[in-house]
Every structure is written in C-alpha cells, then in structure tokens.
Design an enzyme around this catalytic site. Sequence first.
Site, PDB file in Angstrom:
ATOM      1  CG  HIS A 122       9.045 -28.794  10.191  1.00 42.82           C
ATOM      2  ND1 HIS A 122       8.487 -28.181  11.372  1.00 42.82           N
ATOM      3  CD2 HIS A 122      10.275 -28.851  10.319  1.00 42.82           C
ATOM      4  CE1 HIS A 122       9.412 -27.841  12.182  1.00 42.82           C
ATOM      5  NE2 HIS A 122      10.634 -28.267  11.630  1.00 42.82           N
ATOM      6  CG  ASP A 171      -0.350   0.069   2.520  1.00 43.94           C
ATOM      7  OD1 ASP A 171       0.968   0.249   2.654  1.00 43.94           O
ATOM      8  OD2 ASP A 171      -1.198   0.283   3.566  1.00 43.94           O
ATOM      9  CG  HIS A 172      -0.819   4.643   1.668  1.00 40.33           C
ATOM     10  ND1 HIS A 172      -1.669   3.980   1.686  1.00 40.33           N
ATOM     11  CD2 HIS A 172      -0.848   5.330   2.976  1.00 40.33           C
ATOM     12  CE1 HIS A 172      -2.339   3.911   2.808  1.00 40.33           C
ATOM     13  NE2 HIS A 172      -1.523   4.998   3.504  1.00 40.33           N
ATOM     14  CG  HIS A 217      10.568 -24.692  11.764  1.00 40.87           C
ATOM     15  ND1 HIS A 217      10.584 -24.699  12.993  1.00 40.87           N
ATOM     16  CD2 HIS A 217      11.815 -25.190  11.173  1.00 40.87           C
ATOM     17  CE1 HIS A 217      11.957 -24.823  13.439  1.00 40.87           C
ATOM     18  NE2 HIS A 217      12.519 -25.624  12.322  1.00 40.87           N
ATOM     19  CB  CYS A 227       0.982  -2.365   4.761  1.00 37.80           C
ATOM     20  SG  CYS A 227       0.847  -3.426   6.265  1.00 37.80           S
ATOM     21  N   GLY A 228       2.640  -0.192   6.252  1.00 36.30           N
ATOM     22  CA  GLY A 228       3.130   0.494   7.201  1.00 36.30           C
ATOM     23  C   GLY A 228       3.660  -0.492   8.269  1.00 36.30           C
ATOM     24  CB  THR A 229       2.290  -2.589  11.039  1.00 37.29           C
ATOM     25  OG1 THR A 229       0.978  -2.899  10.262  1.00 37.29           O
ATOM     26  CG2 THR A 229       2.135  -1.033  11.462  1.00 37.29           C
ATOM     27  N   GLY A 230       3.043  -4.149   8.328  1.00 39.79           N
ATOM     28  CA  GLY A 230       2.889  -5.597   7.608  1.00 39.79           C
ATOM     29  C   GLY A 230       2.009  -6.350   8.404  1.00 39.79           C
TER      30      GLY A 230
HETATM   31  C1  RB5 Z   1      -2.042   2.504   6.388  1.00 41.78           C
HETATM   32  O1  RB5 Z   1      -2.253   3.767   7.134  1.00 41.78           O
HETATM   33  C2  RB5 Z   1      -1.623   1.587   7.401  1.00 41.78           C
HETATM   34  O2  RB5 Z   1      -2.889   1.396   8.172  1.00 41.78           O
HETATM   35  C3  RB5 Z   1      -1.100   0.212   6.554  1.00 41.78           C
HETATM   36  O3  RB5 Z   1      -0.141   0.711   5.954  1.00 41.78           O
HETATM   37  C4  RB5 Z   1      -0.605  -0.861   7.465  1.00 41.78           C
HETATM   38  O4  RB5 Z   1       0.099  -0.452   8.508  1.00 41.78           O
HETATM   39  C5  RB5 Z   1      -1.840  -1.813   7.866  1.00 41.78           C
HETATM   40  O5  RB5 Z   1      -1.827  -2.778   8.714  1.00 41.78           O
END
Ligand code: RB5
Length: 143
Positions: A134, A8-9, A98, A65-68
């Site tokens: 596994h 994403d962005h 695994h 993404c921002g956090t994955g």
């Molecule tokens: C986007 O703002 C953020 O929510 C996204 O990149 C991600 O971290 C979601 O899990």
Amino acid sequence: MKIAIGSDHGGFEYKTKIAEYIKTLGYEVEDFGTNSTKSCDYPVIAKEVSRAVAEGKFDRGILICGTGIGMSIVANKVKGVRAALCSDTFSARLTREHNNSNVLCLGQRVIGLGLALDIVEIWLETEFSNEERHKKRISLIED
Ligand code: RB5
C-alpha cells in the site's frame, strides 16, 4: 488529532452535526464554513480545507456537499490530498487501511445522518495498514 471540516449549503446540516459529534469523541475541530444554507460554491470551501490538510495544519479533513462528488473532485486536485467519497462503512475502513486517505467526502443528499456519523467515526479511528504494497501504491499516486 486536528480535523478541518467544511461544506457547501447542501452539506451544511451534516457538517454542523458531524462537527458536534466528533468533538464528543475528543477530536479538535476547526470549521471552515459555510455558515448557513445560503447557496455558495463548493470548490472554494473544498480548496481551503484541502490545502490546510496538505500543508500539515490539520491531520485530516472532512468535506460535505449534496452528493460529495464536487468536494471529492476538487480535493483530489490538491497535491498531497487523498480524498475518499464514502457512502458505506466498509469503504471508510478500507480507504484508511489501503489508501491512507486524509480527506473524507460525504453526500448529505445520499446517506442518512446515522450512517454518515458511523462512516466518520470509523474513518477517523482506522489507522493506515502501513503495508509495503500500500505504501508503494500511494507513492505511485504522487508521481
Ligand atoms: C449544490 O447544488 C450541489 O451541486 C453540491 O452540493 C454538490 O452536490 C456538488 O457536487
């Protein structure tokens, strides 16, 4: 090996850099977007990449993404996908040995670029152990 990559962005910058890097390692890469830092919805990209991997069109997928976290939640809802959210190289290696994970998720806001590239390289280059314990556990996931 054919790799599908998407973000994403919040993961756009790393997606571009990871795609460039793994091409230099000899991987064939298809970019599923997004194509800018304009705000977009991570589930749309995560589903497209995950379905392409589950259908066998690609060997592996990488989602950023921002956090994955959002990417990994969505990816793991697609049957046949075993997505691993990794922020360290030990987990990247072990999830291949695994779990035979076929999608890697990363958080651009969580880890530095150098670590992200190391995680990606280790994850791509580590084979599944093929050990019976596994294989059995993975088969239990799909039940
Ligand atoms: C986007 O703002 C953020 O929510 C996204 O990149 C991600 O971290 C979601 O899990």
